[in-house]
Design a protein around this motif. Structure first.
Motif, PDB file in Angstrom:
ATOM      1  N   ALA A  57      14.855  -9.574  -0.796  1.00  0.00           N
ATOM      2  CA  ALA A  57      13.719  -8.651  -0.838  1.00  0.00           C
ATOM      3  C   ALA A  57      13.541  -7.958   0.508  1.00  0.00           C
ATOM      4  O   ALA A  57      13.313  -6.738   0.568  1.00  0.00           O
ATOM      5  N   ALA A  58      13.650  -8.710   1.604  1.00  0.00           N
ATOM      6  CA  ALA A  58      13.488  -8.119   2.931  1.00  0.00           C
ATOM      7  C   ALA A  58      14.561  -7.075   3.196  1.00  0.00           C
ATOM      8  O   ALA A  58      14.288  -5.988   3.726  1.00  0.00           O
ATOM      9  N   HIS A  59      15.791  -7.393   2.821  1.00  0.00           N
ATOM     10  CA  HIS A  59      16.887  -6.446   3.036  1.00  0.00           C
ATOM     11  C   HIS A  59      16.670  -5.173   2.218  1.00  0.00           C
ATOM     12  O   HIS A  59      16.825  -4.057   2.720  1.00  0.00           O
ATOM     13  N   SER A  60      16.263  -5.319   0.955  1.00  0.00           N
ATOM     14  CA  SER A  60      16.020  -4.166   0.094  1.00  0.00           C
ATOM     15  C   SER A  60      14.896  -3.293   0.650  1.00  0.00           C
ATOM     16  O   SER A  60      15.004  -2.062   0.699  1.00  0.00           O
ATOM     17  N   LEU A  61      13.797  -3.923   1.063  1.00  0.00           N
ATOM     18  CA  LEU A  61      12.652  -3.170   1.573  1.00  0.00           C
ATOM     19  C   LEU A  61      12.991  -2.465   2.881  1.00  0.00           C
ATOM     20  O   LEU A  61      12.557  -1.327   3.117  1.00  0.00           O
ATOM     21  N   ASP A  62      13.732  -3.130   3.740  1.00  0.00           N
ATOM     22  CA  ASP A  62      14.125  -2.531   5.014  1.00  0.00           C
ATOM     23  C   ASP A  62      14.959  -1.282   4.774  1.00  0.00           C
ATOM     24  O   ASP A  62      14.714  -0.216   5.369  1.00  0.00           O
ATOM     25  N   LEU A  63      15.940  -1.373   3.885  1.00  0.00           N
ATOM     26  CA  LEU A  63      16.797  -0.232   3.602  1.00  0.00           C
ATOM     27  C   LEU A  63      16.037   0.878   2.894  1.00  0.00           C
ATOM     28  O   LEU A  63      16.252   2.060   3.172  1.00  0.00           O
ATOM     29  N   ALA A  64      15.157   0.518   1.954  1.00  0.00           N
ATOM     30  CA  ALA A  64      14.390   1.521   1.224  1.00  0.00           C
ATOM     31  C   ALA A  64      13.506   2.324   2.170  1.00  0.00           C
ATOM     32  O   ALA A  64      13.443   3.558   2.108  1.00  0.00           O
ATOM     33  N   ALA A  65      12.803   1.640   3.068  1.00  0.00           N
ATOM     34  CA  ALA A  65      11.937   2.333   4.017  1.00  0.00           C
ATOM     35  C   ALA A  65      12.755   3.244   4.928  1.00  0.00           C
ATOM     36  O   ALA A  65      12.390   4.411   5.155  1.00  0.00           O
ATOM     37  N   SER A  66      13.877   2.755   5.444  1.00  0.00           N
ATOM     38  CA  SER A  66      14.720   3.562   6.330  1.00  0.00           C
ATOM     39  C   SER A  66      15.255   4.798   5.618  1.00  0.00           C
ATOM     40  O   SER A  66      15.293   5.890   6.186  1.00  0.00           O
ATOM     41  N   ALA A  67      15.667   4.624   4.357  1.00  0.00           N
ATOM     42  CA  ALA A  67      16.214   5.744   3.599  1.00  0.00           C
ATOM     43  C   ALA A  67      15.174   6.838   3.371  1.00  0.00           C
ATOM     44  O   ALA A  67      15.523   8.014   3.224  1.00  0.00           O
ATOM     45  N   CYS A  68      13.905   6.457   3.347  1.00  0.00           N
ATOM     46  CA  CYS A  68      12.822   7.420   3.097  1.00  0.00           C
ATOM     47  C   CYS A  68      12.133   7.861   4.383  1.00  0.00           C
ATOM     48  O   CYS A  68      11.089   8.543   4.322  1.00  0.00           O
ATOM     49  N   ASP A  85       4.718  -0.024 -16.693  1.00  0.00           N
ATOM     50  CA  ASP A  85       3.444   0.361 -16.084  1.00  0.00           C
ATOM     51  C   ASP A  85       3.147  -0.492 -14.853  1.00  0.00           C
ATOM     52  O   ASP A  85       2.672   0.008 -13.826  1.00  0.00           O
ATOM     53  N   THR A  86       3.425  -1.787 -14.957  1.00  0.00           N
ATOM     54  CA  THR A  86       3.215  -2.680 -13.822  1.00  0.00           C
ATOM     55  C   THR A  86       4.107  -2.293 -12.647  1.00  0.00           C
ATOM     56  O   THR A  86       3.684  -2.322 -11.487  1.00  0.00           O
ATOM     57  N   VAL A  87       5.340  -1.920 -12.940  1.00  0.00           N
ATOM     58  CA  VAL A  87       6.283  -1.496 -11.907  1.00  0.00           C
ATOM     59  C   VAL A  87       5.747  -0.279 -11.150  1.00  0.00           C
ATOM     60  O   VAL A  87       5.825  -0.215  -9.916  1.00  0.00           O
ATOM     61  N   ILE A  88       5.197   0.683 -11.868  1.00  0.00           N
ATOM     62  CA  ILE A  88       4.658   1.883 -11.221  1.00  0.00           C
ATOM     63  C   ILE A  88       3.516   1.510 -10.283  1.00  0.00           C
ATOM     64  O   ILE A  88       3.452   1.959  -9.129  1.00  0.00           O
ATOM     65  N   PHE A  89       2.600   0.684 -10.778  1.00  0.00           N
ATOM     66  CA  PHE A  89       1.468   0.247  -9.960  1.00  0.00           C
ATOM     67  C   PHE A  89       1.952  -0.524  -8.734  1.00  0.00           C
ATOM     68  O   PHE A  89       1.484  -0.293  -7.606  1.00  0.00           O
ATOM     69  N   ALA A  90       2.891  -1.442  -8.935  1.00  0.00           N
ATOM     70  CA  ALA A  90       3.370  -2.281  -7.838  1.00  0.00           C
ATOM     71  C   ALA A  90       4.101  -1.460  -6.786  1.00  0.00           C
ATOM     72  O   ALA A  90       3.938  -1.683  -5.575  1.00  0.00           O
ATOM     73  N   ALA A  91       4.933  -0.512  -7.223  1.00  0.00           N
ATOM     74  CA  ALA A  91       5.672   0.314  -6.266  1.00  0.00           C
ATOM     75  C   ALA A  91       4.715   1.143  -5.417  1.00  0.00           C
ATOM     76  O   ALA A  91       4.894   1.274  -4.199  1.00  0.00           O
ATOM     77  N   ASP A  92       3.684   1.684  -6.042  1.00  0.00           N
ATOM     78  CA  ASP A  92       2.698   2.470  -5.291  1.00  0.00           C
ATOM     79  C   ASP A  92       1.948   1.586  -4.291  1.00  0.00           C
ATOM     80  O   ASP A  92       1.718   1.983  -3.140  1.00  0.00           O
ATOM     81  N   ALA A  93       1.564   0.391  -4.714  1.00  0.00           N
ATOM     82  CA  ALA A  93       0.849  -0.527  -3.823  1.00  0.00           C
ATOM     83  C   ALA A  93       1.716  -0.930  -2.631  1.00  0.00           C
ATOM     84  O   ALA A  93       1.252  -0.967  -1.482  1.00  0.00           O
ATOM     85  N   LEU A  94       2.990  -1.239  -2.879  1.00  0.00           N
ATOM     86  CA  LEU A  94       3.890  -1.607  -1.781  1.00  0.00           C
ATOM     87  C   LEU A  94       4.086  -0.452  -0.813  1.00  0.00           C
ATOM     88  O   LEU A  94       4.084  -0.635   0.410  1.00  0.00           O
ATOM     89  N   LEU A  98       8.880   6.942  -0.815  1.00  0.00           N
ATOM     90  CA  LEU A  98       9.118   5.500  -0.852  1.00  0.00           C
ATOM     91  C   LEU A  98       8.637   4.890  -2.161  1.00  0.00           C
ATOM     92  O   LEU A  98       9.316   4.016  -2.722  1.00  0.00           O
ATOM     93  N   ALA A  99       7.489   5.303  -2.663  1.00  0.00           N
ATOM     94  CA  ALA A  99       6.978   4.737  -3.917  1.00  0.00           C
ATOM     95  C   ALA A  99       7.966   4.965  -5.054  1.00  0.00           C
ATOM     96  O   ALA A  99       8.222   4.068  -5.864  1.00  0.00           O
ATOM     97  N   THR A 100       8.544   6.160  -5.113  1.00  0.00           N
ATOM     98  CA  THR A 100       9.517   6.469  -6.170  1.00  0.00           C
ATOM     99  C   THR A 100      10.777   5.637  -6.002  1.00  0.00           C
ATOM    100  O   THR A 100      11.341   5.120  -6.976  1.00  0.00           O
ATOM    101  N   THR A 101      11.228   5.483  -4.757  1.00  0.00           N
ATOM    102  CA  THR A 101      12.420   4.675  -4.490  1.00  0.00           C
ATOM    103  C   THR A 101      12.196   3.224  -4.902  1.00  0.00           C
ATOM    104  O   THR A 101      13.054   2.597  -5.536  1.00  0.00           O
ATOM    105  N   LEU A 102      11.032   2.676  -4.538  1.00  0.00           N
ATOM    106  CA  LEU A 102      10.726   1.291  -4.921  1.00  0.00           C
ATOM    107  C   LEU A 102      10.617   1.160  -6.432  1.00  0.00           C
ATOM    108  O   LEU A 102      11.069   0.161  -7.010  1.00  0.00           O
ATOM    109  N   ARG A 103      10.026   2.159  -7.071  1.00  0.00           N
ATOM    110  CA  ARG A 103       9.910   2.101  -8.536  1.00  0.00           C
ATOM    111  C   ARG A 103      11.297   2.095  -9.180  1.00  0.00           C
ATOM    112  O   ARG A 103      11.547   1.338 -10.124  1.00  0.00           O
TER     113      ARG A 103
END
Length: 224
Positions: free
Chosen positions: A138-149, A186-195, A85-90
């Motif tokens: 954002a909600a739609h993107s996160l929902d699909l990203a989590a489901s895909a992973c 760099d911020t994107v990497i940190f943020a994706a991992d945190a999410l 998921l972190a990689t997908t969000l990144r």
């Protein structure tokens, strides 16, 4: 002048509005200034849009949809398996950053619209229409990203969505100020991992449809 189809005329006027707002501010984005920027007669504006407010709403919807679609471009790879998921969000945030770097005027225009709305409206706990659109995407993107992973959110989806919007706002305004793309990555990497830390493995659901079959936000029911 060649007569443009209505859809093309709307697209040209939306692009012209973005350029005028980014360059001179919303106050300068009169209908006359916008049609002049687009190289069209004034009558073309009223054929394509009911009012300037109608055009401004179309600007917000168009840019939000484009950013949302760019973020979703990471999902087919996640659905193939082997992508966390972190990689997908990144990847999704990177696509958003690519759009920002390629066309800063679009985000400058949206920032101007957001600040204008704050100046004009009495402060309220309710999000503006512009931010409601952001939260939905954002909600739609996160929902699909989590489901895909194979994951699910351990916090309410609306809270995760608000956090994603907060992150992208920060990345946007900071990049517009310093144009430091490497630092933004760099911020994107940190943020994706945190999410991603807000998600957990999903319980097995053999009846759930594939999330990739429903990727277009335009086909989703509106939440407001």
């Amino acid at each position: 002048m060649t007569r443009l189809p209505l859809a093309d005329r709307r697209t040209e006027l939306i692009g012209a509005a973005v350029r005028v707002i980014a360059r001179s501010g919303l106050a300068a984005a009169t209908t006359r200034a916008i049609v002049a920027e687009a190289g069209m007669p004034l009558g073309s504006f009223h054929y394509a849009f009911d009012s300037r407010d109608d055009l401004i709403a179309a600007v917000i919807d168009t840019i939000t949809d484009e950013e949302h679609d760019a973020a979703l471009s990471a999902l087919p790879h996640a659905a193939d398996g082997g992508t966390d998921l972190a990689t997908t969000l990144r990847h999704g945030l990177d696509r958003y950053l690519d759009l920002l770097v390629a066309d800063p005027q679009r985000e400058q225009a949206l920032l101007e619209l957001s600040l204008y709305a704050m100046r004009q409206n009495t402060p309220t706990p309710q999000a503006s229409g512009q931010y409601r659109a952001y939260y939905r995407a954002a909600a739609h993107s996160l929902d699909l990203a989590a489901s895909a992973c194979g994951m699910e959110w351990s916090v309410p989806l609306h809270r995760a969505a608000r956090l994603l919007v907060t992150i992208t706002d920060g990345v946007t305004s900071t990049w517009l100020a310093d144009r430091d793309t490497a630092a933004a990555r760099d911020t994107v990497i940190f943020a994706a991992d945190a999410l991603a830390r807000l998600a957990r493995p999903a319980a097995a659901d053999l009846t759930a449809p594939s999330p990739i079959a429903h990727m277009s936000r335009k086909e989703q029911p509106r939440a407001d």
